[in-house]
Write a protein that holds these residues in place. Structure first.
Motif, mmCIF file in Angstrom:
data_model
loop_
_atom_site.group_PDB
_atom_site.id
_atom_site.type_symbol
_atom_site.label_atom_id
_atom_site.label_comp_id
_atom_site.label_asym_id
_atom_site.label_seq_id
_atom_site.Cartn_x
_atom_site.Cartn_y
_atom_site.Cartn_z
ATOM 1 N N MET A 237 98.762 47.118 57.568
ATOM 2 C CA MET A 237 99.323 46.092 58.433
ATOM 3 C C MET A 237 100.189 46.752 59.498
ATOM 4 N N GLU A 241 102.316 42.439 63.018
ATOM 5 C CA GLU A 241 102.175 41.452 61.940
ATOM 6 C C GLU A 241 103.449 41.317 61.121
ATOM 7 N N GLU A 244 106.118 38.509 61.967
ATOM 8 C CA GLU A 244 105.800 37.089 61.799
ATOM 9 C C GLU A 244 107.062 36.276 61.477
ATOM 10 N N GLN A 272 98.021 37.076 70.024
ATOM 11 C CA GLN A 272 96.848 37.300 69.183
ATOM 12 C C GLN A 272 96.392 38.746 69.354
ATOM 13 N N ARG A 275 93.149 44.074 64.636
ATOM 14 C CA ARG A 275 93.495 45.381 64.094
ATOM 15 C C ARG A 275 92.477 46.406 64.588
ATOM 16 N N ARG A 282 93.733 37.833 64.820
ATOM 17 C CA ARG A 282 94.943 37.508 64.080
ATOM 18 C C ARG A 282 95.995 36.938 65.036
ATOM 19 N N THR A 283 96.733 35.980 64.548
ATOM 20 C CA THR A 283 97.783 35.332 65.338
ATOM 21 C C THR A 283 99.132 35.564 64.676
ATOM 22 N N VAL A 284 100.145 35.815 65.488
ATOM 23 C CA VAL A 284 101.480 36.062 64.947
ATOM 24 C C VAL A 284 102.508 35.316 65.790
#
Length: 459
Positions: A237, A241, A244, A272, A275, A282-284
């Motif tokens: 990760m 991320e 968050e 967004q 990786r 992925r959204t954070v």
């Protein structure tokens, strides 16, 4: 005829006995009757008003606005605030009068002078606004808690920085912290995070200048298993991320390469990312704070920093002044960290007055970071409870002219300290307007400042 005349006179007497302004018009706005009290309100004799049109009087500025057309239109009781030619405010009420056939035939209006009431209302409103402002400032000062986080703000310059930081902390707006190395940009970033609605979320610091360019994307966004040679078998990760629900602090943002600037810009805009080696979007949810000691405007002009990223980050800039420009914070900072490190290392230490004066005159090119490192070093290495000039590192002592050096064998320590003290007082005298301000800066009482100035013959 005599009876009718008697009734009419009686009605007139009743009308004129009233203390209020009474005015009667027909449906064309022609004034038919007025009470004598009207004269003092509009500065016109009652006989000068009778037969005149309220529309004409409004044009002449006798009063405005007029009530008659509103009552005619609505055919009901109307109340409004009217302004006279004297600037007085009247609360005017107009009442429609109907005949036996339910036709509107007269409009009767009466008024009360409410100038004082309106002035009082304005005064109370101003007082409420002022109280709200003071309340807001007191709340801000209570929330700042300068000393609890090592945030010393004795100087006006630093108080302004912390007040602005407090204001922007409540709103999820991008903040760009500017200032020389060591002024405390990271501390201000943490301060904003702690005072924000995201305080229970993580504070993730990314030192953009410490991560090699080739590894930045993998460290920042993370990577999937097998993304590249040497990658962890389960993937990893990224720092993005981890932020968050909290704050993502991009320190030394000016050190990013242009290629990585593009990736950061897209990430900030869209929140967004993918990786490295991944296909899942992925959204954070995060808040961006950034910091740099570089002149980003100049970097933009030189095309080594993207202008769109600069404007995206620079929504609210906060410039933290160097320590040499907020000298009133120097002694409070030294005392704060002296207490902190004394407790940390279980070594009770104090600073000799000569040391305080000597350090007060330093340039502190390394800013607060340099000061903290020195105080920690003195607490750890000083063999005695009282830290004296001889315990200072050589380069601090060499920063003064030879005549103030402790290595001068021709003078006693007291003579050297007197020379140092005089220089400190001369510098403070030039920098501050009053002996009260000097006392605050030097950490001594105002009478002490006065006595010392007299001792050295300083005007």
């Amino acid at each position: 005829m005599s009876d009718e005349k008697k009734v009419w006179n009686e009605s007139e007497a009743i009308l004129h006995s009233l203390q209020d302004d009474i005015l009667v018009t027909d449906t064309d706005g022609i004034i038919l009757k007025v009470s004598e009290a009207t004269e003092g309100i509009y500065n016109m004799k009652s006989n000068e008003m009778v037969g005149r049109s309220v529309y004409e009087l409004e044009k002449e500025g006798v009063f405005t606005p007029i009530l008659t057309p509103l009552v005619i239109k609505e055919k009901k009781k109307i109340t409004l605030v009217q302004t006279t030619n004297n600037g007085d405010k009247l609360l005017v009420t107009g009442i429609p009068v109907f005949d036996q056939n339910d036709r509107l035939v007269r409009i009767v209006s009466y008024s009360h002078d409410v100038t004082e009431l309106l002035n009082m209302k304005k005064y109370l409103t101003d007082i409420e606004d002022e109280m709200e402002r003071v309340k807001s400032e007191l709340e801000m000062l209570r929330n700042l808690q300068f000393d609890s986080d090592g945030m010393i703000a004795t100087s006006t310059e630093m108080k302004k920085v912390l007040q602005l930081a407090m204001q922007v902390a409540e709103i999820d707006v991008n903040v760009l912290l500017l200032g020389e190395t060591g002024v405390g940009k990271t501390h201000i970033a943490k301060f904003i995070h702690k005072k924000s609605s995201r305080k229970d979320g993580p504070f993730i610091e990314v030192n953009c200048g410490a991560i090699p360019e080739a590894l930045f994307e993998a460290e920042f966004f993370g990577y999937e298993s097998g993304a590249f040679t040497g990658a962890h078998s389960k993937g990893k990760m990224g720092l993005a991320e981890l932020a968050e629900g909290g704050t993502l602090f991009l320190d030394e943002i000016g050190e990013l390469s242009l290629a990585n600037q593009v990736k950061i810009l897209k990430f900030i805009q869209e929140k967004q990312f993918y990786r490295v080696g991944g296909t899942k979007l992925r959204t954070v949810d995060f808040r961006i704070l950034a910091a740099t000691n570089r002149d980003l405007e100049k970097a933009v002009e030189e095309k080594i920093f993207r202008h769109d990223l600069y404007f995206r980050l620079n929504v609210v800039p906060i410039t933290i002044p160097p320590l040499r420009k907020r000298s009133t914070d120097i002694i409070p900072l030294m005392e704060y960290f002296l207490t902190y490190f004394s407790k940390k290392y279980h070594r009770e230490r104090s600073l000799d007055e000569g040391v305080l004066h000597l350090l007060f005159t330093q340039e502190w090119r390394g800013n607060v970071r340099e000061l903290i490192n020195l105080i920690e070093r003195l607490v750890v290495t000083s063999p005695k409870q009282l830290i004296e000039i001889e315990n200072l590192p050589p380069h601090f002592r060499r920063s003064y002219p030879p005549e103030t050096s402790v290595d001068d064998n021709n003078r006693s320590l007291n003579e050297i300290l007197d020379s140092v003290e005089k220089q400190v007082l001369l510098k403070a005298r030039k920098q501050y307007k009053t002996t009260i301000d000097m006392a605050k800066a030097l950490g001594i009482s105002q009478p002490s400042v006065f006595r010392k100035l007299k001792k050295y013959g300083i005007d």
